[in-house]
Structures are given as C-alpha cells and as structure tokens.
Scaffold this motif. Structure first.
Motif, PDB file in Angstrom:
ATOM      1  N   CYS A  64      17.117  34.286  12.156  1.00 15.96           N
ATOM      2  CA  CYS A  64      18.486  34.968  12.094  1.00 15.96           C
ATOM      3  C   CYS A  64      19.510  33.796  12.148  1.00 15.96           C
ATOM      4  O   CYS A  64      20.709  34.051  11.696  1.00 15.96           O
ATOM      5  N   LEU A  65      19.181  32.583  12.920  1.00 15.71           N
ATOM      6  CA  LEU A  65      20.326  31.532  13.008  1.00 15.71           C
ATOM      7  C   LEU A  65      20.291  31.076  11.611  1.00 15.71           C
ATOM      8  O   LEU A  65      21.426  30.873  11.074  1.00 15.71           O
ATOM      9  N   VAL A  66      19.231  30.714  10.930  1.00 12.31           N
ATOM     10  CA  VAL A  66      19.205  30.447   9.579  1.00 12.31           C
ATOM     11  C   VAL A  66      20.035  31.173   8.609  1.00 12.31           C
ATOM     12  O   VAL A  66      20.839  30.937   7.766  1.00 12.31           O
ATOM     13  N   VAL A  67      19.791  32.486   8.663  1.00 13.88           N
ATOM     14  CA  VAL A  67      20.394  33.454   7.884  1.00 13.88           C
ATOM     15  C   VAL A  67      21.863  33.424   8.275  1.00 13.88           C
ATOM     16  O   VAL A  67      22.790  33.392   7.273  1.00 13.88           O
ATOM     17  N   LEU A  68      22.296  33.392   9.232  1.00 14.86           N
ATOM     18  CA  LEU A  68      23.645  33.268   9.785  1.00 14.86           C
ATOM     19  C   LEU A  68      24.506  32.191   9.397  1.00 14.86           C
ATOM     20  O   LEU A  68      25.501  32.191   8.604  1.00 14.86           O
ATOM     21  N   PHE A  69      23.713  30.738   9.217  1.00  6.91           N
ATOM     22  CA  PHE A  69      24.139  29.729   8.606  1.00  6.91           C
ATOM     23  C   PHE A  69      24.225  29.773   7.105  1.00  6.91           C
ATOM     24  O   PHE A  69      25.266  29.436   6.222  1.00  6.91           O
ATOM     25  N   GLU A  70      23.253  30.397   6.363  1.00  4.42           N
ATOM     26  CA  GLU A  70      23.248  30.738   5.063  1.00  4.42           C
ATOM     27  C   GLU A  70      24.394  31.522   4.899  1.00  4.42           C
ATOM     28  O   GLU A  70      25.354  31.082   3.621  1.00  4.42           O
ATOM     29  N   TYR A  71      24.957  32.507   5.349  1.00  2.96           N
ATOM     30  CA  TYR A  71      26.182  33.420   5.170  1.00  2.96           C
ATOM     31  C   TYR A  71      27.474  32.482   5.411  1.00  2.96           C
ATOM     32  O   TYR A  71      28.243  32.776   4.647  1.00  2.96           O
ATOM     33  N   LEU A  72      27.328  31.849   6.387  1.00  3.31           N
ATOM     34  CA  LEU A  72      28.501  30.895   6.664  1.00  3.31           C
ATOM     35  C   LEU A  72      28.897  29.719   5.485  1.00  3.31           C
ATOM     36  O   LEU A  72      29.894  29.846   5.223  1.00  3.31           O
ATOM     37  N   ILE A  73      27.713  29.028   4.994  1.00  2.21           N
ATOM     38  CA  ILE A  73      27.837  28.270   3.993  1.00  2.21           C
ATOM     39  C   ILE A  73      28.264  29.004   2.595  1.00  2.21           C
ATOM     40  O   ILE A  73      29.368  28.307   1.996  1.00  2.21           O
ATOM     41  N   ALA A  74      27.869  30.054   2.425  1.00  6.65           N
ATOM     42  CA  ALA A  74      28.132  30.890   1.246  1.00  6.65           C
ATOM     43  C   ALA A  74      29.799  31.329   1.590  1.00  6.65           C
ATOM     44  O   ALA A  74      30.440  31.242   0.402  1.00  6.65           O
ATOM     45  N   LEU A  75      29.921  31.741   2.651  1.00 10.46           N
ATOM     46  CA  LEU A  75      31.606  32.167   2.698  1.00 10.46           C
ATOM     47  C   LEU A  75      32.391  30.795   2.690  1.00 10.46           C
ATOM     48  O   LEU A  75      33.562  30.842   1.874  1.00 10.46           O
ATOM     49  N   ALA A  76      31.881  29.673   3.164  1.00 16.01           N
ATOM     50  CA  ALA A  76      32.546  28.555   2.888  1.00 16.01           C
ATOM     51  C   ALA A  76      32.931  28.134   1.495  1.00 16.01           C
ATOM     52  O   ALA A  76      33.751  27.569   0.877  1.00 16.01           O
ATOM     53  N   ILE A  77      31.767  28.316   0.589  1.00 13.68           N
ATOM     54  CA  ILE A  77      31.925  27.801  -0.734  1.00 13.68           C
ATOM     55  C   ILE A  77      32.956  28.650  -1.391  1.00 13.68           C
ATOM     56  O   ILE A  77      33.438  28.369  -2.292  1.00 13.68           O
ATOM     57  N   VAL A  78      32.708  30.081  -0.972  1.00 14.16           N
ATOM     58  CA  VAL A  78      33.797  31.075  -1.850  1.00 14.16           C
ATOM     59  C   VAL A  78      35.153  30.675  -1.366  1.00 14.16           C
ATOM     60  O   VAL A  78      36.017  30.686  -2.171  1.00 14.16           O
ATOM     61  N   LEU A  79      35.381  30.364  -0.193  1.00 16.64           N
ATOM     62  CA  LEU A  79      36.773  30.004   0.207  1.00 16.64           C
ATOM     63  C   LEU A  79      37.204  28.736  -0.248  1.00 16.64           C
ATOM     64  O   LEU A  79      38.590  28.694  -0.819  1.00 16.64           O
ATOM     65  N   ILE A  80      36.214  27.787  -0.326  1.00 15.48           N
ATOM     66  CA  ILE A  80      36.790  26.550  -1.196  1.00 15.48           C
ATOM     67  C   ILE A  80      36.946  26.530  -2.681  1.00 15.48           C
ATOM     68  O   ILE A  80      37.868  25.846  -3.167  1.00 15.48           O
ATOM     69  N   PHE A  81      35.948  27.287  -3.185  1.00 17.75           N
ATOM     70  CA  PHE A  81      36.045  27.186  -4.684  1.00 17.75           C
ATOM     71  C   PHE A  81      36.457  28.330  -5.235  1.00 17.75           C
ATOM     72  O   PHE A  81      37.295  28.451  -6.453  1.00 17.75           O
ATOM     73  N   VAL A  82      35.865  29.446  -5.077  1.00 12.28           N
ATOM     74  CA  VAL A  82      36.361  30.858  -5.617  1.00 12.28           C
ATOM     75  C   VAL A  82      37.546  31.388  -5.521  1.00 12.28           C
ATOM     76  O   VAL A  82      38.319  31.525  -6.305  1.00 12.28           O
ATOM     77  N   VAL A  83      38.058  31.328  -4.249  1.00  8.31           N
ATOM     78  CA  VAL A  83      39.262  31.797  -3.847  1.00  8.31           C
ATOM     79  C   VAL A  83      40.448  31.135  -4.821  1.00  8.31           C
ATOM     80  O   VAL A  83      41.395  31.519  -5.364  1.00  8.31           O
ATOM     81  N   PRO A  84      40.350  29.620  -4.775  1.00  5.89           N
ATOM     82  CA  PRO A  84      41.508  28.876  -5.447  1.00  5.89           C
ATOM     83  C   PRO A  84      41.544  29.191  -6.857  1.00  5.89           C
ATOM     84  O   PRO A  84      42.617  29.241  -7.430  1.00  5.89           O
ATOM     85  N   ILE A  85      40.098  29.082  -7.168  1.00  4.23           N
ATOM     86  CA  ILE A  85      40.297  29.706  -8.726  1.00  4.23           C
ATOM     87  C   ILE A  85      40.826  30.902  -9.222  1.00  4.23           C
ATOM     88  O   ILE A  85      41.700  30.983 -10.049  1.00  4.23           O
ATOM     89  N   ALA A  86      40.479  31.967  -8.372  1.00  4.89           N
ATOM     90  CA  ALA A  86      40.986  33.492  -8.554  1.00  4.89           C
ATOM     91  C   ALA A  86      42.682  33.264  -8.418  1.00  4.89           C
ATOM     92  O   ALA A  86      43.170  33.986  -9.142  1.00  4.89           O
ATOM     93  N   LEU A  87      42.944  32.734  -7.416  1.00  4.30           N
ATOM     94  CA  LEU A  87      44.680  32.653  -7.324  1.00  4.30           C
ATOM     95  C   LEU A  87      45.102  32.071  -8.173  1.00  4.30           C
ATOM     96  O   LEU A  87      46.200  32.461  -8.927  1.00  4.30           O
ATOM     97  N   ASN A  88      44.641  30.955  -8.829  1.00  7.19           N
ATOM     98  CA  ASN A  88      45.212  30.173  -9.816  1.00  7.19           C
ATOM     99  C   ASN A  88      45.441  31.175 -11.170  1.00  7.19           C
ATOM    100  O   ASN A  88      46.070  31.115 -11.675  1.00  7.19           O
ATOM    101  N   ALA A  89      44.302  31.664 -11.399  1.00  2.94           N
ATOM    102  CA  ALA A  89      44.213  32.685 -12.586  1.00  2.94           C
ATOM    103  C   ALA A  89      45.219  33.710 -12.388  1.00  2.94           C
ATOM    104  O   ALA A  89      45.736  34.106 -13.450  1.00  2.94           O
ATOM    105  N   GLY A  90      45.118  34.275 -11.073  1.00  2.00           N
ATOM    106  CA  GLY A  90      46.278  35.401 -10.926  1.00  2.00           C
ATOM    107  C   GLY A  90      47.448  34.789 -11.228  1.00  2.00           C
ATOM    108  O   GLY A  90      48.356  35.797 -11.836  1.00  2.00           O
ATOM    109  N   ILE A  91      47.820  33.751 -10.556  1.00  3.40           N
ATOM    110  CA  ILE A  91      49.259  33.048 -10.898  1.00  3.40           C
ATOM    111  C   ILE A  91      49.585  32.916 -12.521  1.00  3.40           C
ATOM    112  O   ILE A  91      50.485  33.210 -12.977  1.00  3.40           O
TER     113      ILE A  91
END
Length: 182
Positions: free
Chosen positions: A149-176
């Motif tokens: 469960c701890l490993v899966v929690l860290f998987e989710y947190l890493i995936a969330l960090a990747i989305v926040l660092i890479f995907v959100v800025p790209i989506a915002l930039n595309a939206g602008i």
C-alpha cells in the motif's frame, strides 16, 4: 481509411505499449526506493516468524503447508529487476483495465450525470484500484500488504508530481495560446 487505422493500432502496440510499460516500471521502481527509505529494514517478508518452520519435523497430515522462502535482502522491499517490474505493471494494467470497464458500465447504468454522483463513483474506483494494485504487488513481490500500500501511495504521488510539473504547464500554455488566437 482502414489502412490508416490499422497502422495506428500497430504503432500503439509496437511502440506505445512498451514505452508505457517501461515508464510504469521506472515509476514502480522509484516508488519502491522511496518506500524503502521510509521502512525499517527487516530480513524478509516473513519477519514475525522467520524461523518458525525451520525445526519442524512433522509428517503426514500434520505437516505445515509448504511456502517458498523469499530472498533475503538488506531492504524492506527488494527492488525487482526491470523485466519483473514490467511484468508487474503489465498485470496491474490488465486488471486495472477490466476494473475500469466495470466501473464505466456501472456509471452508464446509473446514469451518473450529476457531479456528486460521478465524484463518489470515481473515488470508489480509485480506492478499489489502489487496493487491487497493492494486492498485485503483494503477490508479485516479497512484501506485505501494508508495505505494498505504501508503494502504491508513492506511485500515485510520483504520478501526481509528474502531472503537476509537466502536464499542467503545457496545458495552461496551450490554453493561453488558444485564447490568443481568438
């Protein structure tokens, strides 16, 4: 038109899925490394009764169930090889696909058009997927369910960090950029 669709499917099967499995395996191995930094370092999966079966001399019906010894390492959760990590991600992906299809059918059956019902169903789906992923890790790695469960929690947190660092800025930039084209 059919040839283009077939070509697209071939590209996904030959290139997309292997790359996705490698990314998932790297994410899994990173999550295991993070979990190992948080956990005490036991000798094996069977911490509490490591030597309980060593001196057993029973025979016949009283013989204990056989269980294979897991490899001893200096980490709480032994890191898998890349191939084993890919296999874990693949199995987890197949099971997750089936579970998500069941929830998709349930959402269509319920007619989840309002946001609160949709959020409840998605939260339930996330919880079930989390528990199934931890169960898969428990079966495919020499670890316990709480550690998985701890490993899966860290998987989710890493995936969330990747989305926040890479995907959100790209989506915002595309939206602008899209707003500027109007």
């Amino acid at each position: 038109m059919a040839g283009a669709a077939l070509g697209f499917v071939c590209i996904i099967l030959v290139i997309g899925i292997p790359i996705g499995l490698m990314i998932g395996a790297a994410l899994l191995m990173g999550a295991i490394a993070l979990a190992n930094k948080c956990l005490p370092q036991p000798h094996s999966r069977y911490d509490d009764y490591e030597d309980a079966w060593d001196d057993y001399e029973g025979a016949g019906d009283n013989e204990p169930p056989s269980r294979s010894r897991k490899r001893n390492t200096k980490t709480a959760i032994p890191p898998p090889s890349l191939g084993h990590a890919v296999m874990i991600v693949f199995v987890n992906g197949i099971i997750g696909f089936v579970v998500n299809k069941v929830f998709e059918i349930a959402m269509q059956g319920v007619g989840a058009n309002d946001l609160p019902t949709l959020l409840v169903i998605l939260a339930f789906n996330l919880t079930i997927t989390f528990l199934i992923s931890a169960g898969v890790l428990t079966q495919m790695l020499p670890t316990t369910f709480p550690r998985a469960c701890l490993v899966v929690l860290f998987e989710y947190l890493i995936a969330l960090a990747i989305v926040l660092i890479f995907v959100v800025p790209i989506a915002l930039n595309a939206g602008i950029g899209m707003a500027g084209m109007r």
